[in-house]
Design a protein around this motif. Structure first.
Motif, PDB file in Angstrom:
ATOM      1  N   GLU A 125     -34.808   1.893-110.329  1.00  0.00           N
ATOM      2  CA  GLU A 125     -35.282   2.783-111.196  1.00  0.00           C
ATOM      3  C   GLU A 125     -35.079   2.190-112.779  1.00  0.00           C
ATOM      4  OE1 GLU A 125     -33.040   6.478-110.640  1.00  0.00           O
ATOM      5  OE2 GLU A 125     -33.790   6.746-108.788  1.00  0.00           O
ATOM      6  N   LYS A 126     -34.137   1.355-112.902  1.00  0.00           N
ATOM      7  CA  LYS A 126     -34.205   0.830-114.350  1.00  0.00           C
ATOM      8  C   LYS A 126     -34.977  -0.266-114.682  1.00  0.00           C
ATOM      9  CE  LYS A 126     -29.795   0.390-116.081  1.00  0.00           C
ATOM     10  NZ  LYS A 126     -29.403   1.451-117.125  1.00  0.00           N
ATOM     11  N   PHE A 127     -35.244  -1.162-113.644  1.00  0.00           N
ATOM     12  CA  PHE A 127     -35.867  -2.436-113.835  1.00  0.00           C
ATOM     13  C   PHE A 127     -37.004  -2.282-113.123  1.00  0.00           C
ATOM     14  CE2 PHE A 127     -31.177  -3.091-114.038  1.00  0.00           C
ATOM     15  CZ  PHE A 127     -31.319  -3.286-115.624  1.00  0.00           C
ATOM     16  N   ALA A 128     -38.122  -3.382-113.382  1.00  0.00           N
ATOM     17  CA  ALA A 128     -39.354  -3.392-112.630  1.00  0.00           C
ATOM     18  C   ALA A 128     -38.955  -4.434-111.557  1.00  0.00           C
ATOM     19  CB  ALA A 128     -40.177  -3.901-113.569  1.00  0.00           C
ATOM     20  N   VAL A 129     -38.569  -3.830-110.447  1.00  0.00           N
ATOM     21  CA  VAL A 129     -38.197  -4.476-109.382  1.00  0.00           C
ATOM     22  C   VAL A 129     -39.062  -4.443-108.132  1.00  0.00           C
ATOM     23  CG1 VAL A 129     -36.200  -4.740-107.598  1.00  0.00           C
ATOM     24  CG2 VAL A 129     -35.725  -4.989-110.191  1.00  0.00           C
ATOM     25  N   GLU A 130     -39.354  -5.383-107.243  1.00  0.00           N
ATOM     26  CA  GLU A 130     -40.026  -5.230-106.105  1.00  0.00           C
ATOM     27  C   GLU A 130     -39.194  -4.748-104.905  1.00  0.00           C
ATOM     28  OE1 GLU A 130     -43.528  -5.043-104.913  1.00  0.00           O
ATOM     29  OE2 GLU A 130     -43.694  -5.169-107.141  1.00  0.00           O
ATOM     30  N   ALA A 131     -38.161  -5.461-104.828  1.00  0.00           N
ATOM     31  CA  ALA A 131     -37.220  -5.361-103.574  1.00  0.00           C
ATOM     32  C   ALA A 131     -35.920  -5.962-104.080  1.00  0.00           C
ATOM     33  CB  ALA A 131     -37.728  -6.250-102.456  1.00  0.00           C
ATOM     34  N   ALA A 132     -34.546  -5.431-103.655  1.00  0.00           N
ATOM     35  CA  ALA A 132     -33.463  -5.791-103.970  1.00  0.00           C
ATOM     36  C   ALA A 132     -32.633  -5.647-102.796  1.00  0.00           C
ATOM     37  CB  ALA A 132     -32.829  -5.321-105.098  1.00  0.00           C
ATOM     38  N   ILE A 185     -20.083 -12.137-101.537  1.00  0.00           N
ATOM     39  CA  ILE A 185     -21.140 -11.308-102.146  1.00  0.00           C
ATOM     40  C   ILE A 185     -22.351 -12.052-102.264  1.00  0.00           C
ATOM     41  CG2 ILE A 185     -20.472 -11.046-104.394  1.00  0.00           C
ATOM     42  CD1 ILE A 185     -21.420  -8.277-104.557  1.00  0.00           C
ATOM     43  N   TRP A 186     -23.525 -11.553-101.776  1.00  0.00           N
ATOM     44  CA  TRP A 186     -24.756 -12.148-102.147  1.00  0.00           C
ATOM     45  C   TRP A 186     -25.828 -10.837-102.621  1.00  0.00           C
ATOM     46  CZ3 TRP A 186     -29.917 -11.545-100.792  1.00  0.00           C
ATOM     47  CH2 TRP A 186     -30.831 -12.545-101.208  1.00  0.00           C
ATOM     48  N   VAL A 187     -26.406 -11.168-103.652  1.00  0.00           N
ATOM     49  CA  VAL A 187     -27.599 -10.078-104.259  1.00  0.00           C
ATOM     50  C   VAL A 187     -28.562 -10.843-104.448  1.00  0.00           C
ATOM     51  CG1 VAL A 187     -27.980  -8.676-106.091  1.00  0.00           C
ATOM     52  CG2 VAL A 187     -25.577  -8.922-105.719  1.00  0.00           C
ATOM     53  N   GLY A 188     -29.683 -10.474-104.065  1.00  0.00           N
ATOM     54  CA  GLY A 188     -31.155 -11.025-104.317  1.00  0.00           C
ATOM     55  C   GLY A 188     -32.125  -9.764-104.718  1.00  0.00           C
ATOM     56  N   VAL A 189     -32.647 -10.301-105.717  1.00  0.00           N
ATOM     57  CA  VAL A 189     -33.875  -9.441-106.210  1.00  0.00           C
ATOM     58  C   VAL A 189     -35.012 -10.117-106.505  1.00  0.00           C
ATOM     59  CG1 VAL A 189     -34.486  -7.845-108.275  1.00  0.00           C
ATOM     60  CG2 VAL A 189     -32.172  -8.189-107.484  1.00  0.00           C
ATOM     61  N   SER A 190     -36.307  -9.492-106.033  1.00  0.00           N
ATOM     62  CA  SER A 190     -37.613  -9.885-106.242  1.00  0.00           C
ATOM     63  C   SER A 190     -38.228  -8.964-107.172  1.00  0.00           C
ATOM     64  CB  SER A 190     -38.493 -10.293-105.073  1.00  0.00           C
ATOM     65  OG  SER A 190     -38.592  -9.096-104.245  1.00  0.00           O
ATOM     66  N   ALA A 191     -39.186  -9.651-108.190  1.00  0.00           N
ATOM     67  CA  ALA A 191     -39.770  -8.746-109.091  1.00  0.00           C
ATOM     68  C   ALA A 191     -41.335  -9.529-109.526  1.00  0.00           C
ATOM     69  CB  ALA A 191     -39.019  -8.615-110.343  1.00  0.00           C
ATOM     70  N   PRO A 192     -41.981  -8.861-110.019  1.00  0.00           N
ATOM     71  CA  PRO A 192     -43.127  -9.391-110.618  1.00  0.00           C
ATOM     72  C   PRO A 192     -42.773 -10.571-111.548  1.00  0.00           C
ATOM     73  CG  PRO A 192     -43.331  -7.028-110.656  1.00  0.00           C
ATOM     74  CD  PRO A 192     -41.926  -7.304-110.192  1.00  0.00           C
ATOM     75  N   HIS A 193     -41.948 -10.398-112.473  1.00  0.00           N
ATOM     76  CA  HIS A 193     -41.684 -11.091-113.469  1.00  0.00           C
ATOM     77  C   HIS A 193     -40.053 -11.531-113.634  1.00  0.00           C
ATOM     78  CE1 HIS A 193     -45.695 -10.861-114.856  1.00  0.00           C
ATOM     79  NE2 HIS A 193     -45.493  -9.355-114.783  1.00  0.00           N
TER      80      HIS A 193
END
Lengths: 79, 147
Positions: free
Chosen positions: B70-77, B93-101
């Motif tokens: 909701e806060k960031f322009a993210v495609e998937a996390a 811990i592993w965190v991954g985020v894909s986004a347009p930019h």
């Protein structure tokens, strides 16, 4: 009133078990923790903890109901 | 829908996780790995164990991922946290985020890690060279047994 309590982390270690069924007069999680802290010499204060009832965060002064599952949550340290 | 956050007892496999975040609309991918290190506050760490209150950890973790979306322009996390006995160098811990930019991917990744550390019911017990242990972040401990 019958309440199910699960223990994690330092509380599990100090209680010596991971869960138990209690018959208690405690009307709230706050009263329940005070009673358990007295019985088992838990070192954490309720101000150090959060509480969950039935698998979601709850308030210390919510009314407990027959059959509730209560978890006291020590300071977290994930990551 | 599969949950975007889960607890595992198995080693974390970043390559497989990263693939699940790929998408044609994503021009950026950021990830964070938290590794087990051999020292904490000046003490040599020999052994380490994470544990979790799994039902609530997975619920709260999923909420954090939703908040990030909701806060960031993210495609998937996605975020995975490992529990059980871990060794030095293991991924905790592993965190991954894909986004347009890129900026949204960096920011969301940081947000997710910070919130998970603060809110998700996961605990860490460290064992030191002197045989003592500590529950990290817990004040007034009296029990100090070997792991």
């Amino acid at each position: 009133m019958k309440i199910h309590v699960e223990y994690y982390a330092i509380l599990k270690e100090q209680r010596g078990c991971s869960q138990e069924n209690l018959d208690t007069d405690a009307a709230t999680p706050r009263a329940l923790y005070a009673s358990l802290k007295g019985d088992h010499a838990f070192t954490l204060e309720d101000s150090d903890l959060k509480v969950a009832v039935n698998e979601d965060f709850a308030s210390w002064d919510d009314a407990l109901e027959e059959g509730d599952t209560v978890v006291f949550i020590p300071p977290v340290a994930g990551g | 829908m599969e949950s975007p956050f889960w607890i595992t007892e198995s080693p974390i496999e970043p390559t497989a996780l990263k693939k699940t975040l790929q998408g044609a609309a994503s021009g950026a991918f950021a990830s964070f790995e938290g590794w087990v290190r051999n020292h904490n506050e000046g003490k040599q760490v020999n052994a380490l164990e994470y544990s979790a209150y799994k039902p609530l950890a997975e619920k709260e973790g999923a909420r954090i991922i939703e908040e990030a979306k909701e806060k960031f322009a993210v495609e998937a996390a996605t975020c995975v946290h490992r529990v059980g006995p871990l060794e030095i160098g293991d991924i905790a811990i592993w965190v991954g985020v894909s986004a347009p930019h890129r900026s949204a991917s960096f920011e969301a990744c940081r947000f997710i890690v910070d919130e998970i550390k603060a809110r998700v019911p996961i605990w860490k017990r460290e064992g030191y060279q002197d045989g003592l242990t500590d529950w990290i972040n817990c004040p007034s401990q009296e029990l100090r047994k070997p792991l």
